[in-house]
Motif scaffolding. Structure first.
Motif, PDB file in Angstrom:
ATOM      1  N   THR A 290      35.062  42.609  41.698  1.00 15.59           N
ATOM      2  CA  THR A 290      35.053  41.353  40.949  1.00 15.59           C
ATOM      3  C   THR A 290      36.240  41.307  39.996  1.00 15.59           C
ATOM      4  O   THR A 290      36.811  42.339  39.619  1.00 15.59           O
ATOM      5  CB  THR A 290      33.761  41.205  40.133  1.00 15.59           C
ATOM      6  OG1 THR A 290      33.722  42.230  39.132  1.00 15.59           O
ATOM      7  CG2 THR A 290      32.531  41.286  41.011  1.00 15.59           C
ATOM      8  N   ARG A 291      36.599  40.126  39.615  1.00 19.53           N
ATOM      9  CA  ARG A 291      37.678  39.927  38.635  1.00 19.53           C
ATOM     10  C   ARG A 291      37.412  40.750  37.382  1.00 19.53           C
ATOM     11  O   ARG A 291      38.322  41.401  36.851  1.00 19.53           O
ATOM     12  CB  ARG A 291      37.772  38.435  38.293  1.00 19.53           C
ATOM     13  CG  ARG A 291      38.764  38.083  37.185  1.00 19.53           C
ATOM     14  CD  ARG A 291      38.570  36.646  36.743  1.00 19.53           C
ATOM     15  NE  ARG A 291      39.507  36.263  35.698  1.00 19.53           N
ATOM     16  CZ  ARG A 291      40.467  35.374  35.848  1.00 19.53           C
ATOM     17  NH1 ARG A 291      40.652  34.765  37.009  1.00 19.53           N
ATOM     18  NH2 ARG A 291      41.265  35.073  34.844  1.00 19.53           N
ATOM     19  N   HIS A 292      36.167  40.699  36.901  1.00 23.74           N
ATOM     20  CA  HIS A 292      35.826  41.420  35.678  1.00 23.74           C
ATOM     21  C   HIS A 292      36.036  42.927  35.860  1.00 23.74           C
ATOM     22  O   HIS A 292      36.629  43.600  35.001  1.00 23.74           O
ATOM     23  CB  HIS A 292      34.373  41.136  35.300  1.00 23.74           C
ATOM     24  CG  HIS A 292      33.907  41.848  34.075  1.00 23.74           C
ATOM     25  ND1 HIS A 292      34.340  41.510  32.802  1.00 23.74           N
ATOM     26  CD2 HIS A 292      33.062  42.908  33.923  1.00 23.74           C
ATOM     27  CE1 HIS A 292      33.773  42.316  31.925  1.00 23.74           C
ATOM     28  NE2 HIS A 292      33.003  43.178  32.570  1.00 23.74           N
ATOM     29  N   ALA A 293      35.589  43.468  36.981  1.00 23.54           N
ATOM     30  CA  ALA A 293      35.743  44.902  37.227  1.00 23.54           C
ATOM     31  C   ALA A 293      37.211  45.284  37.369  1.00 23.54           C
ATOM     32  O   ALA A 293      37.645  46.342  36.884  1.00 23.54           O
ATOM     33  CB  ALA A 293      34.969  45.293  38.481  1.00 23.54           C
ATOM     34  N   VAL A 294      37.993  44.422  37.999  1.00 27.56           N
ATOM     35  CA  VAL A 294      39.416  44.699  38.198  1.00 27.56           C
ATOM     36  C   VAL A 294      40.145  44.754  36.853  1.00 27.56           C
ATOM     37  O   VAL A 294      40.934  45.664  36.589  1.00 27.56           O
ATOM     38  CB  VAL A 294      40.050  43.635  39.115  1.00 27.56           C
ATOM     39  CG1 VAL A 294      41.571  43.662  39.020  1.00 27.56           C
ATOM     40  CG2 VAL A 294      39.607  43.848  40.557  1.00 27.56           C
ATOM     41  N   HIS A 295      39.862  43.776  36.000  1.00 28.84           N
ATOM     42  CA  HIS A 295      40.567  43.727  34.714  1.00 28.84           C
ATOM     43  C   HIS A 295      40.110  44.832  33.771  1.00 28.84           C
ATOM     44  O   HIS A 295      40.933  45.483  33.118  1.00 28.84           O
ATOM     45  CB  HIS A 295      40.382  42.355  34.073  1.00 28.84           C
ATOM     46  CG  HIS A 295      41.228  41.298  34.690  1.00 28.84           C
ATOM     47  ND1 HIS A 295      41.055  39.950  34.445  1.00 28.84           N
ATOM     48  CD2 HIS A 295      42.268  41.377  35.553  1.00 28.84           C
ATOM     49  CE1 HIS A 295      41.944  39.257  35.117  1.00 28.84           C
ATOM     50  NE2 HIS A 295      42.697  40.097  35.799  1.00 28.84           N
ATOM     51  N   THR A 296      38.810  45.040  33.665  1.00 24.37           N
ATOM     52  CA  THR A 296      38.331  46.067  32.734  1.00 24.37           C
ATOM     53  C   THR A 296      38.686  47.471  33.213  1.00 24.37           C
ATOM     54  O   THR A 296      38.937  48.370  32.403  1.00 24.37           O
ATOM     55  CB  THR A 296      36.806  45.960  32.542  1.00 24.37           C
ATOM     56  OG1 THR A 296      36.155  46.048  33.819  1.00 24.37           O
ATOM     57  CG2 THR A 296      36.441  44.653  31.854  1.00 24.37           C
ATOM     58  N   GLY A 297      38.750  47.669  34.537  1.00 24.52           N
ATOM     59  CA  GLY A 297      39.080  48.974  35.079  1.00 24.52           C
ATOM     60  C   GLY A 297      40.568  49.194  35.294  1.00 24.52           C
ATOM     61  O   GLY A 297      40.971  50.273  35.739  1.00 24.52           O
ATOM     62  N   LYS A 298      41.379  48.180  35.007  1.00 23.70           N
ATOM     63  CA  LYS A 298      42.830  48.257  35.181  1.00 23.70           C
ATOM     64  C   LYS A 298      43.186  48.688  36.610  1.00 23.70           C
ATOM     65  O   LYS A 298      44.028  49.563  36.841  1.00 23.70           O
ATOM     66  CB  LYS A 298      43.463  49.200  34.158  1.00 23.70           C
ATOM     67  CG  LYS A 298      43.270  48.745  32.719  1.00 23.70           C
ATOM     68  CD  LYS A 298      43.928  49.684  31.725  1.00 23.70           C
ATOM     69  CE  LYS A 298      43.718  49.184  30.304  1.00 23.70           C
ATOM     70  NZ  LYS A 298      44.324  50.095  29.303  1.00 23.70           N
TER      71      LYS A 298
END
Length: 436
Positions: A290-298
């Protein structure tokens, strides 16, 4: 030195008043400022005492030379302020503007320095009293009109005081007034489509005594529903609607509703749930997230940026909305967006162009940038397109936007790189290296 009548020169000779005017600008030691038509330097002296980071624009060659001798440390630009490219001020940061404006160019100066986007943080002007009253007028008065609304949508006008002709040499035959113009807080009025607002207001006031229903008949609006929601009679005239009501009318024409909620317009929950391809350093797909996982996980992922140029070769920049989760209020590429899972860069670029700017155009690949912290862990492909606008800017995505020369952007980046999103800086560096 004798004033030149053809230039509308009236020199302020009251020193106490000059000091008071500059004080109303709120100049601080680190502030950038520009004075329009300084004349003999009545305001200039006090502005320089507040901050050395200013310059003056003077059309009269005699006065420009006089000012250079009187203020040797001050930059004096011998030019017509009506020809000055306001976009050059972005490289100086938020700029305060002041001046005793010749009556015959006041309206032109006002529109140029308040046009969107603007680098101006406040303005203090001395104007003909009649113009000052029109700018600060209330609905249902004879002074209230298109000018009030067109500037008032984005700017607050404060009428400070009236000046008799005796404070100037030679004394004008009419009274003057001092006004302060400052940007409206973003939550003070609802957002709307600015160009459409301008069109509707001009059309509505083109014959101000006629009912607004007749003036806007070409839009085929549900007039009963609209006036009911606005809380006004169906016979309402243009001068009877407040600024808020004109904005609501614009939103009704644009979206079929009188209000907009830009913070929630895109549905934050849906956006965070978008699915991206997670890729490796060579841009090969590893998995999805997900977008959220991609951004928070770099996690490394894919994105496109599009540079839109007009036929004069100027580059359109957007200022990201204050509601964006990444780089709010930073200046960025004309359009940009993520590549969704299973999609390709080449199909994403024209889609983002249409979604963000509301236009279709052929896109051409400029080059690629490898993912890094500077790109927000995005593999980026940069494209170019040609379009003169106008563009349809969604308030939830874009605060404002405008065309700039490539040279202006280069100077702005050199002076104030923090004004820009990091990804754009990388794209602009690629663009310059390509020598396009």
């Amino acid at each position: 030195m004798q004033p030149t009548k053809s230039l509308g020169q009236n020199f302020l000779h009251d020193q106490n008043l000059a000091e008071w005017i500059v004080a109303q600008s709120g100049l601080e030691p680190g502030d950038a400022w520009v004075e329009l038509g300084p004349g003999l330097g009545a305001l200039t002296e006090f502005a320089l005492a507040k901050s050395p980071h200013g310059f003056a624009i003077e059309k009269d060659g005699r006065l420009a030379e006089f000012l250079k001798e009187r203020f040797p440390a001050l930059e004096i630009l011998h030019a017509d302020a009506t020809d000055f490219d306001v976009r050059d001020l972005f490289a100086r940061g938020p700029v305060k503007v002041l001046g005793n404006l010749p009556y015959y160019i006041s309206s032109q100066i006002l529109f140029e320095f308040t046009a969107e986007p603007s680098p101006v943080s406040s303005m203090i002007f001395t104007l003909q009293r009649e113009l000052a009253e029109r700018l600060s007028a209330e609905p249902r008065t004879k002074e209230y009109g298109a000018l009030t609304l067109l500037i008032g949508r984005r700017w607050q006008i404060k009428y400070l005081r009236t000046l008799p002709g005796s404070v100037f040499f030679p004394a004008p035959k009419v009274e003057s007034a001092i006004i302060r113009i400052s940007p409206r807080p973003p939550d003070q009025v609802p957002p709307c489509d600015g160009p459409r607002f301008t069109t509707l207001v001009k059309q509505g006031f083109s014959q101000r005594r006629k009912q607004l229903r007749k003036m806007l008949a070409s839009y085929a609006l549900d007039w009963t529903r609209l006036t009911t929601e606005l809380g006004v009679p169906e016979t309402v005239r243009a001068e009877e609607l407040s600024l808020d009501q004109w904005i609501e009318l614009t939103n009704f024409v644009t979206h079929g509703a009188i209000s907009r909620n830009p913070a929630g317009a895109t549905g934050a929950q849906d956006v965070h749930g978008e699915i991206f391809d997670v890729v490796d350093a060579e841009d090969q797909v590893l998995q999805t997230a997900t977008r959220h996982a991609v951004h928070t996980g770099k996690l490394l992922h894919r994105a496109v940026h599009i540079f839109v140029f007009n036929r004069q070769g100027e580059l359109f920049l957007q200022r990201r909305s204050r509601w964006k989760d990444m780089h709010p209020l930073k200046w960025d590429s004309s359009a940009a967006g993520h590549v969704n899972s299973g999609q390709h860069y080449d199909e994403t670029a024209p889609r983002e162009l249409e979604e963000e700017l509301g236009v279709k155009a052929t896109v051409t690949l400029i080059g690629s940038i490898t993912a890094s912290e500077r790109t927000g862990w995005e593999h980026v492909r940069l494209y170019s397109a040609t379009h003169d606008g106008p563009f349809s800017l969604e308030p939830a995505e874009i605060e404002t936007g405008g065309f700039f020369t490539v040279e202006q952007v280069s100077r702005w980046i050199a002076a104030r790189p923090g004004d820009f999103a990091n990804g754009f800086l990388e794209c602009f560096r690629l663009f310059q290296n390509k020598g396009i």
